[in-house]
Design a protein around this motif. Structure first.
Motif, PDB file in Angstrom:
ATOM      1  N   GLU A 138       1.078  -1.275  -0.105  1.00 33.81           N
ATOM      2  CA  GLU A 138       0.172  -0.166  -0.134  1.00 33.81           C
ATOM      3  C   GLU A 138       0.647   1.250  -0.091  1.00 33.81           C
ATOM      4  OE1 GLU A 138      -3.153   2.763   0.157  1.00 33.81           O
ATOM      5  OE2 GLU A 138      -3.089   0.281  -0.913  1.00 33.81           O
ATOM      6  N   LEU A 139       1.581   1.168   0.683  1.00 33.04           N
ATOM      7  CA  LEU A 139       3.057   2.422   0.657  1.00 33.04           C
ATOM      8  C   LEU A 139       3.461   2.544  -0.534  1.00 33.04           C
ATOM      9  CD1 LEU A 139       4.659   1.733   4.425  1.00 33.04           C
ATOM     10  CD2 LEU A 139       3.044   3.568   3.441  1.00 33.04           C
ATOM     11  N   LEU A 171       3.860   5.741  -5.778  1.00 34.76           N
ATOM     12  CA  LEU A 171       3.825   6.028  -7.169  1.00 34.76           C
ATOM     13  C   LEU A 171       2.132   6.683  -7.755  1.00 34.76           C
ATOM     14  CD1 LEU A 171       4.885   3.759  -9.550  1.00 34.76           C
ATOM     15  CD2 LEU A 171       3.040   2.703  -9.253  1.00 34.76           C
ATOM     16  N   LYS A 172       0.905   6.752  -6.557  1.00 35.82           N
ATOM     17  CA  LYS A 172       0.298   7.316  -6.832  1.00 35.82           C
ATOM     18  C   LYS A 172       0.202   8.991  -6.832  1.00 35.82           C
ATOM     19  CE  LYS A 172      -4.465   8.719  -6.052  1.00 35.82           C
ATOM     20  NZ  LYS A 172      -5.785   8.011  -5.457  1.00 35.82           N
ATOM     21  N   ARG A 173       1.519   9.118  -6.160  1.00 39.55           N
ATOM     22  CA  ARG A 173       1.482  10.311  -5.323  1.00 39.55           C
ATOM     23  C   ARG A 173       2.324  11.473  -6.503  1.00 39.55           C
ATOM     24  NH1 ARG A 173       5.300  13.304  -3.790  1.00 39.55           N
ATOM     25  NH2 ARG A 173       7.357  12.029  -3.578  1.00 39.55           N
ATOM     26  N   HIS A 180      12.432   7.207  -2.957  1.00 34.22           N
ATOM     27  CA  HIS A 180      11.764   6.697  -1.822  1.00 34.22           C
ATOM     28  C   HIS A 180      12.243   5.535  -1.134  1.00 34.22           C
ATOM     29  CE1 HIS A 180       8.732   8.071   0.530  1.00 34.22           C
ATOM     30  NE2 HIS A 180       8.615   7.191   0.838  1.00 34.22           N
ATOM     31  N   ASP A 181      12.777   6.235  -0.329  1.00 33.66           N
ATOM     32  CA  ASP A 181      12.967   4.950   0.850  1.00 33.66           C
ATOM     33  C   ASP A 181      12.161   3.939   1.562  1.00 33.66           C
ATOM     34  OD1 ASP A 181      14.473   3.619   2.697  1.00 33.66           O
ATOM     35  OD2 ASP A 181      15.780   5.048   4.091  1.00 33.66           O
TER      36      ASP A 181
END
Length: 76
Positions: free
Chosen positions: A9-10, A15-17, A59-60
Motif C-alpha cells: 500500500e505504501l 507511485l500515485k503521488r 523513496h526509502d
C-alpha cells in the motif's frame, strides 16, 4: 507494538503521488505490470525487490521499518 506497515500500500500510494503508472514501474524494475499490481496487495516483499522499487521511485521504503524499530526501542 505498532502495526507493521503494509508495504504494498505504501508503494501504491507513492507511485500515485508521483503520477507514475504500473507500466512505468514495471519497466524500471524489469518485471510484468501484473507483478506490480500483485505487489500492491502484499504486506511483505523481498528486500531486493523493495530496494529496486526504492531506487526507481527515489523513496526509502525501508524507513517505514526503521522507524518502527526505533519506536519500539529495538524490542519485540
Amino acid at each position: 507494538m505498532k502495526e507493521i506497515p503494509h508495504i504494498g500500500e505504501l508503494i501504491r500510494l507513492e507511485l500515485k503521488r508521483q503520477g507514475r503508472s504500473n507500466v512505468w514501474l514495471s519497466k524500471q524494475i524489469s518485471c510484468n505490470p501484473r507483478t506490480i499490481s500483485k505487489i500492491f496487495k502484499k504486506q511483505y516483499i523481498d528486500t531486493f525487490q523493495l530496494w529496486q522499487i526504492s531506487i526507481a521511485l527515489n523513496h526509502d521504503f525501508f524507513r517505514a521499518y526503521s522507524e518502527l524499530i526505533a519506536q519500539n526501542g529495538g524490542e519485540k
